[in-house]
Design an enzyme around this catalytic site. Structure first.
Site, PDB file in Angstrom:
ATOM      1  N   LYS A 156       7.169   7.561  -7.038  1.00 48.70           N
ATOM      2  CA  LYS A 156       7.097   7.214  -5.623  1.00 48.70           C
ATOM      3  C   LYS A 156       7.581   5.775  -5.460  1.00 48.70           C
ATOM      4  O   LYS A 156       6.859   4.828  -5.771  1.00 48.70           O
ATOM      5  CB  LYS A 156       5.682   7.320  -5.072  1.00 48.70           C
ATOM      6  CG  LYS A 156       5.633   7.151  -3.542  1.00 48.70           C
ATOM      7  CD  LYS A 156       4.341   6.562  -3.049  1.00 48.70           C
ATOM      8  CE  LYS A 156       4.229   5.081  -3.280  1.00 48.70           C
ATOM      9  NZ  LYS A 156       5.243   4.282  -2.533  1.00 48.70           N
ATOM     10  N   GLY A 210       1.927  -3.252  -8.198  1.00 44.84           N
ATOM     11  CA  GLY A 210       1.625  -3.591  -6.809  1.00 44.84           C
ATOM     12  C   GLY A 210       0.449  -4.533  -6.733  1.00 44.84           C
ATOM     13  O   GLY A 210       0.138  -5.262  -7.682  1.00 44.84           O
ATOM     14  N   GLU A 232       0.223  -3.099 -13.345  1.00 44.52           N
ATOM     15  CA  GLU A 232       0.855  -4.426 -13.272  1.00 44.52           C
ATOM     16  C   GLU A 232       0.595  -4.926 -11.865  1.00 44.52           C
ATOM     17  O   GLU A 232       1.222  -4.469 -10.909  1.00 44.52           O
ATOM     18  CB  GLU A 232       2.353  -4.308 -13.590  1.00 44.52           C
ATOM     19  CG  GLU A 232       2.993  -5.634 -13.960  1.00 44.52           C
ATOM     20  CD  GLU A 232       3.503  -6.393 -12.757  1.00 44.52           C
ATOM     21  OE1 GLU A 232       2.784  -7.320 -12.311  1.00 44.52           O
ATOM     22  OE2 GLU A 232       4.582  -6.069 -12.262  1.00 44.52           O
TER      23      GLU A 232
END
Length: 457
Positions: A156, A210, A232
């Site tokens: 995504k 994000g 991350e």
């Protein structure tokens, strides 16, 4: 199915319409990935390697087209976009090389009577969620090791920048990656898509890049089925300058660490700690460079990703000024009123507890705090829940290494303003994430260890 618009942040104009997927499309993507999983896991490592190398070559072939696409949907300057494409392609080359270097172990049991064989196997269908700030590199940094390890993926991309991910998927198909191995779902409803994946028993891996806030939510969801998770997350990178540092080199590094991609990077220098003896000199040199920046669609610094981003950075700067900070230098932005531009700015006399120091800026703002006592410096540097990247400039290399080792960060640039490298383990400490991307460690994130105990009378 409905569609959603993709905007050019330099103009605010719609440049494309993209399919807006939901839970049904998310499930269909897993259906395809699960159907292809066994065959892909059984594909010889050499074959997977060659397909990744071929995709690397195709990305370089199409570098100009991909860079132009990044400029349109992300807004970064063309030179930065070209650099990102080259960097992104390197993950396919690196993991093409790593794919054929499977590691394991073999040996006798200390008690005798058995032999132990330790191998690594692909974790299974992997859900990948990428941000908008590096639309090519964030995708290849996850797809590369997943495919090298033998995993199929569902991806995504960010709703702000889906076009680059779609282009990379087409190149993977052109290279010969089989149908179902890489599956994309573009959507404006990230929550429902990712939740569908995390609730699907066929998905055994989540790799997310994000914000820390969203990362925490995904970790809670992953815990329900004990899904393998790599995160991350956010950063708040300190940039330390000692009294004996090479100031020209430090300013060069600051321009890269702070203003690359307009400061919209998790590794961006967020707060500057400059020794009081050289602070004014550093500020003068940095200010001169910032005032010379060309801000615009074809300049040194592009727009921020959205109007909301501009508002957020503006509030942080206004808050710092109200707390006593002063503007040392500011660049000019286009006067036509188009796009989401924010003028790069250098701030001095910033209180160490100011919001602009404590929060991730994600914009072209350089707040400078002065220091004299090293112990107090390290207390301030480490007084954050984040620990992704840091930068240290010092004349004495041993001092720089000592400060770097004392800093709570997963990556430290020593006398350089860039830490990202496909061959190095990228990731943070504390609430900046779990796991690593890049290097051999990035491949291991998509594998599980299996041990075979062999009877050996």
């Amino acid at each position: 199915m409905t569609e959603f618009p993709v905007e050019d942040p330099a103009t605010g104009e719609t440049i494309a319409m993209v399919m807006d997927g939901g839970p049904a499309e998310a499930t269909a993507a897993v259906d395809a990935a699960a159907a292809a999983a066994r065959a892909w896991a059984g594909t010889p490592a050499r074959t997977r390697s060659e397909l990744l190398h071929r995709t690397f070559e195709l990305m370089l072939r199409d570098r100009e087209e991909l860079a132009a696409l990044i400029v349109r949907e992300n807004g970064k300057p063309l030179a930065d976009a070209r650099g990102e494409v080259t960097y992104a392609a390197e993950f396919f080359r690196w993991y093409g090389e790593e794919a054929v270097r499977a590691d394991g172990a073999y040996g006798p049991s200390p008690a005798g009577g058995t032999r132990t064989v330790v191998t690594r196997r692909p974790v299974g269908v992997a859900a990948l969620v990428t941000p908008w700030n590096f639309p090519a590199a964030m995708a290849t940094r996850k797809i590369g090791p997943a495919l090298a390890a033998g995993c199929t993926v569902v991806l995504k991309p960010a709703a702000e920048t889906p076009l680059t991910a779609l282009a990379i998927a087409r190149l993977l198909a052109e290279a010969g990656v089989p149908d179902g191995v890489v599956n994309l779902v573009t959507t404006t409803d990230a929550g429902s898509v990712v939740t569908t994946w995390l609730e699907d028993p066929r998905v055994r891996k989540i790799s997310f890049t994000g914000s820390t806030r969203v990362g925490r939510l995904l970790l809670r969801q992953a815990a329900d089925r004990v899904v393998n998770a790599s995160m991350e997350l956010g950063g708040n990178a300190p940039f330390v300058v000692t009294a004996d540092a090479d100031l020209d080199a430090a300013v060069d590094g600051a321009m890269i660490a702070k203003f690359r991609n307009g400061g919209q990077a998790c590794t961006a220098a967020n707060r500057f700690y400059v020794h009081a003896d050289v602070a004014e000199d550093f500020l003068a040199r940095l200010g001169k460079r910032v005032e010379a920046l060309n801000v615009g669609p074809s300049g040194d610094v592009g727009p921020l990703i959205s109007a909301k981003a501009v508002d957020g950075v503006t509030k942080l700067v206004d808050s710092a000024l109200a707390a006593g900070a002063r503007v040392v230098a500011r660049a000019e932005i286009p006067s036509d009123g188009k796009g989401y531009f924010f003028a790069p700015v250098v701030l001095a006399d910033v209180p160490p507890d100011a919001d602009v120091v404590q929060e991730e800026i994600f914009g072209p703002v350089a707040p400078v705090v002065t220091w004299r006592d090293e112990e107090e410096l390290l207390t301030q540097v480490n007084a954050t829940e984040m620990g992704l990247a840091a930068y240290v400039y010092a004349g004495n290399l041993q001092d720089a290494l000592r400060l770097g080792e004392a800093t709570d960060a997963g990556m430290v640039g020593i006398n350089r303003g860039l830490v990202s490298d496909p061959s190095a383990p990228f990731g943070g400490l504390k609430q900046s994430g779990l796991g690593r991307e890049g290097a051999r460690e990035g491949l291991h994130e998509f594998t599980e260890i299996q041990y075979l105990s062999v009877d050996w009378p």
